[in-house]
Design a protein around this motif. Structure first.
Motif, PDB file in Angstrom:
ATOM      1  N   PHE A 190     -10.458  29.695  -0.277  1.00 37.80           N
ATOM      2  CA  PHE A 190     -11.091  29.263   1.310  1.00 37.80           C
ATOM      3  C   PHE A 190     -12.370  29.165   1.462  1.00 37.80           C
ATOM      4  N   VAL A 191     -13.258  30.037   0.592  1.00 38.61           N
ATOM      5  CA  VAL A 191     -14.562  29.872   0.814  1.00 38.61           C
ATOM      6  C   VAL A 191     -15.189  28.966   0.105  1.00 38.61           C
ATOM      7  N   GLY A 192     -14.902  28.720  -1.049  1.00 36.92           N
ATOM      8  CA  GLY A 192     -15.137  27.864  -2.500  1.00 36.92           C
ATOM      9  C   GLY A 192     -15.571  26.608  -2.073  1.00 36.92           C
ATOM     10  N   PRO A 193     -14.716  25.951  -1.255  1.00 33.78           N
ATOM     11  CA  PRO A 193     -15.117  24.511  -1.112  1.00 33.78           C
ATOM     12  C   PRO A 193     -16.377  24.404  -0.342  1.00 33.78           C
ATOM     13  N   TYR A 194     -16.812  25.140   0.205  1.00 31.78           N
ATOM     14  CA  TYR A 194     -18.000  25.082   1.032  1.00 31.78           C
ATOM     15  C   TYR A 194     -19.428  25.204  -0.040  1.00 31.78           C
ATOM     16  N   PHE A 195     -19.117  25.588  -1.168  1.00 29.86           N
ATOM     17  CA  PHE A 195     -20.142  25.753  -2.093  1.00 29.86           C
ATOM     18  C   PHE A 195     -20.091  24.583  -3.391  1.00 29.86           C
ATOM     19  N   VAL A 196     -18.910  23.993  -3.356  1.00 30.17           N
ATOM     20  CA  VAL A 196     -18.749  23.116  -4.460  1.00 30.17           C
ATOM     21  C   VAL A 196     -19.589  21.602  -3.855  1.00 30.17           C
ATOM     22  N   PRO A 197     -20.314  21.224  -4.942  1.00 28.94           N
ATOM     23  CA  PRO A 197     -20.995  19.799  -4.564  1.00 28.94           C
ATOM     24  C   PRO A 197     -20.129  18.495  -4.415  1.00 28.94           C
ATOM     25  N   TRP A 198     -18.958  18.749  -4.704  1.00 27.40           N
ATOM     26  CA  TRP A 198     -18.014  17.553  -4.341  1.00 27.40           C
ATOM     27  C   TRP A 198     -16.749  17.892  -3.562  1.00 27.40           C
ATOM     28  N   ALA A 199     -16.393  16.876  -2.611  1.00 22.82           N
ATOM     29  CA  ALA A 199     -15.339  17.250  -1.782  1.00 22.82           C
ATOM     30  C   ALA A 199     -14.067  16.864  -2.897  1.00 22.82           C
ATOM     31  N   TYR A 200     -12.988  17.464  -2.326  1.00 23.40           N
ATOM     32  CA  TYR A 200     -11.555  17.299  -3.211  1.00 23.40           C
ATOM     33  C   TYR A 200     -11.223  15.707  -3.291  1.00 23.40           C
ATOM     34  N   SER A 201     -11.495  14.922  -2.233  1.00 23.09           N
ATOM     35  CA  SER A 201     -11.042  13.558  -2.063  1.00 23.09           C
ATOM     36  C   SER A 201     -12.155  12.500  -2.560  1.00 23.09           C
ATOM     37  N   GLN A 202     -13.697  13.029  -2.862  1.00 27.09           N
ATOM     38  CA  GLN A 202     -14.668  12.228  -3.356  1.00 27.09           C
ATOM     39  C   GLN A 202     -14.435  11.888  -4.409  1.00 27.09           C
ATOM     40  N   VAL A 203     -14.989  10.674  -4.818  1.00 27.77           N
ATOM     41  CA  VAL A 203     -14.485   9.885  -6.063  1.00 27.77           C
ATOM     42  C   VAL A 203     -16.125   9.616  -6.690  1.00 27.77           C
ATOM     43  N   ASP A 204     -16.316  10.152  -7.799  1.00 30.51           N
ATOM     44  CA  ASP A 204     -17.644   9.986  -8.649  1.00 30.51           C
ATOM     45  C   ASP A 204     -17.080   8.963  -9.513  1.00 30.51           C
ATOM     46  N   TRP A 205     -17.747   7.714  -9.287  1.00 25.74           N
ATOM     47  CA  TRP A 205     -17.564   6.327 -10.217  1.00 25.74           C
ATOM     48  C   TRP A 205     -18.121   6.387 -11.535  1.00 25.74           C
ATOM     49  N   SER A 206     -18.933   7.285 -11.600  1.00 25.88           N
ATOM     50  CA  SER A 206     -19.754   7.301 -12.849  1.00 25.88           C
ATOM     51  C   SER A 206     -19.144   8.379 -13.699  1.00 25.88           C
ATOM     52  N   ASN A 207     -18.107   9.099 -13.318  1.00 21.33           N
ATOM     53  CA  ASN A 207     -17.556  10.205 -14.042  1.00 21.33           C
ATOM     54  C   ASN A 207     -15.948  10.320 -13.933  1.00 21.33           C
ATOM     55  N   ILE A 208     -15.122   9.346 -14.399  1.00 23.48           N
ATOM     56  CA  ILE A 208     -13.898   9.130 -14.384  1.00 23.48           C
ATOM     57  C   ILE A 208     -13.121   9.658 -15.591  1.00 23.48           C
ATOM     58  N   ARG A 209     -12.450  10.578 -15.564  1.00 27.50           N
ATOM     59  CA  ARG A 209     -11.686  11.219 -16.747  1.00 27.50           C
ATOM     60  C   ARG A 209     -12.712  11.870 -17.812  1.00 27.50           C
ATOM     61  N   LYS A 210     -13.720  12.696 -17.049  1.00 27.99           N
ATOM     62  CA  LYS A 210     -14.540  13.220 -18.036  1.00 27.99           C
ATOM     63  C   LYS A 210     -14.399  14.670 -18.039  1.00 27.99           C
ATOM     64  N   PRO A 211     -14.712  15.305 -18.978  1.00 24.82           N
ATOM     65  CA  PRO A 211     -14.638  16.879 -19.093  1.00 24.82           C
ATOM     66  C   PRO A 211     -15.510  17.636 -18.558  1.00 24.82           C
ATOM     67  N   PRO A 212     -15.508  18.869 -18.467  1.00 29.97           N
ATOM     68  CA  PRO A 212     -16.351  19.530 -17.663  1.00 29.97           C
ATOM     69  C   PRO A 212     -17.871  19.075 -17.867  1.00 29.97           C
ATOM     70  N   ASN A 213     -18.796  19.148 -16.921  1.00 27.10           N
ATOM     71  CA  ASN A 213     -19.905  18.521 -17.130  1.00 27.10           C
ATOM     72  C   ASN A 213     -20.805  19.169 -15.870  1.00 27.10           C
ATOM     73  N   PHE A 214     -21.614  20.294 -16.461  1.00 25.84           N
ATOM     74  CA  PHE A 214     -22.345  20.961 -15.496  1.00 25.84           C
ATOM     75  C   PHE A 214     -23.496  20.347 -14.751  1.00 25.84           C
ATOM     76  N   GLU A 215     -23.974  19.269 -15.711  1.00 22.53           N
ATOM     77  CA  GLU A 215     -25.358  18.552 -15.025  1.00 22.53           C
ATOM     78  C   GLU A 215     -24.700  17.768 -13.806  1.00 22.53           C
TER      79      GLU A 215
END
Length: 306
Positions: A58-83
């Motif tokens: 319940f608190v974590g989503p405020y610190f995650v850089p991406w929203a659960y419905s937000q699409v990153d068109w440059s990273n589709i079907r990508k494994p974990p990427n910290f950068e």
């Protein structure tokens, strides 16, 4: 005579000192249960992990850089990427899996706790009324429970979905309205025993009405069995919700749940294992924690073990 008087004075002084000392305090039943629960290492660890999961979900989503419905068109079907800020990778649509897992955990927990509250409320009242009145009333009410047991719950949920659409609130109520059957049977059995106690007879002799006796005298004495079964019901409801979401009858996109995430990750587990591993790990951890907490509460509240 003087010696005798001095001895009396010493005894009197000693008695006065004893009177000023505080009497040893005993433990209430609640304190005793909490003490016994605190000695159960598995239950205590499970409570800590469960609280941690709830806080992070319940608190974590405020610190995650991406929203659960937000699409990153440059990273589709990508494994974990910290950068890129995708710590658990992305799904088939380019949405951040960490944000999706946190939102899915929220939804599964809300479904579980709301549905459990509904099932406990219905089951306790229904079972207490049936057990207290007994006779023909008890027979009719329990036959209704038997009939509802014969109906598959999945059919009931499908009918609700077809009639009212896939509404999360309806899903909460629908699952809770099915899970109360076992609770009603447990409460009925306990009520049959409690209603023969002296305090219930005293309430009857004092002119208390039946529903007053049920709510004020019987239901409070059902706390132990109700709490234990409610704790064991939560993982059952989480599994039911996950199963319904796996079949496509759960929450709708863009919202998600652990069951929905597992359903989406299972077919591609060999190619993109990160889509399945994270939600499955959270679900399994939740189920283990709730099971151990239920076992710990059962041991702590069982009068036979005192």
């Amino acid at each position: 005579m003087a010696g005798f008087t001095g001895k009396d004075a010493v005894l009197t002084d000693y008695a006065n000192k004893l009177a000023t000392l505080d009497a040893p305090k005993g433990r209430s039943l609640t304190q005793d249960a909490l003490y016994r629960l605190s000695r159960n290492k598995a239950a205590v660890l499970s409570i800590f992990i469960l609280v941690l999961i709830v806080v992070v979900a319940f608190v974590g989503p405020y610190f995650v850089p991406w929203a659960y419905s937000q699409v990153d068109w440059s990273n589709i079907r990508k494994p974990p990427n910290f950068e890129a800020g995708h710590y658990l990778g992305t799904d088939q649509n380019g949405r951040d899996m960490l944000a999706r897992v946190l939102q899915g955990t929220q939804m599964s927990l809300i479904v579980a706790f709301v549905a459990t509250f509904v099932s406990v409320s219905i089951g306790v009242v229904y079972g207490a009324v049936a057990g207290y009145f007994g006779g023909r009333v008890d027979a009719i009410m329990m036959r209704i429970v038997d009939i509802m047991y014969a109906l598959p719950y999945i059919l009931f949920v499908i009918i609700l979905v077809v009639m009212f659409g896939r509404n999360p609130v309806l899903l909460f109520v629908g699952i809770g309205a099915i899970e109360w059957l076992t609770m009603a049977r447990i409460v009925r059995g306990q009520t049959l025993s409690i209603k023969e106690k002296e305090f219930v007879e005293a309430a009857k002799a004092g002119g208390a009405k039946p529903f007053t006796i049920i709510l004020r005298h019987i239901v409070p004495n059902l706390t132990g069995p109700v709490v234990i079964y409610a704790t064991l019901t939560i993982p059952e409801i989480i599994i039911a919700e996950s199963f319904l979401s796996y079949l496509g009858l759960g929450v709708q996109e863009p919202q998600t749940s652990l069951g929905t995430l597992i359903s989406a990750g299972a077919p591609v587990a060999e190619v993109m294992p990160w889509l399945l591993m994270a939600p499955a790990a959270v679900l399994v951890t939740l189920l283990f924690c709730l099971t151990y907490i239920g076992d710990g509460l059962r041991d702590a509240l069982d009068p036979k073990d005192r």
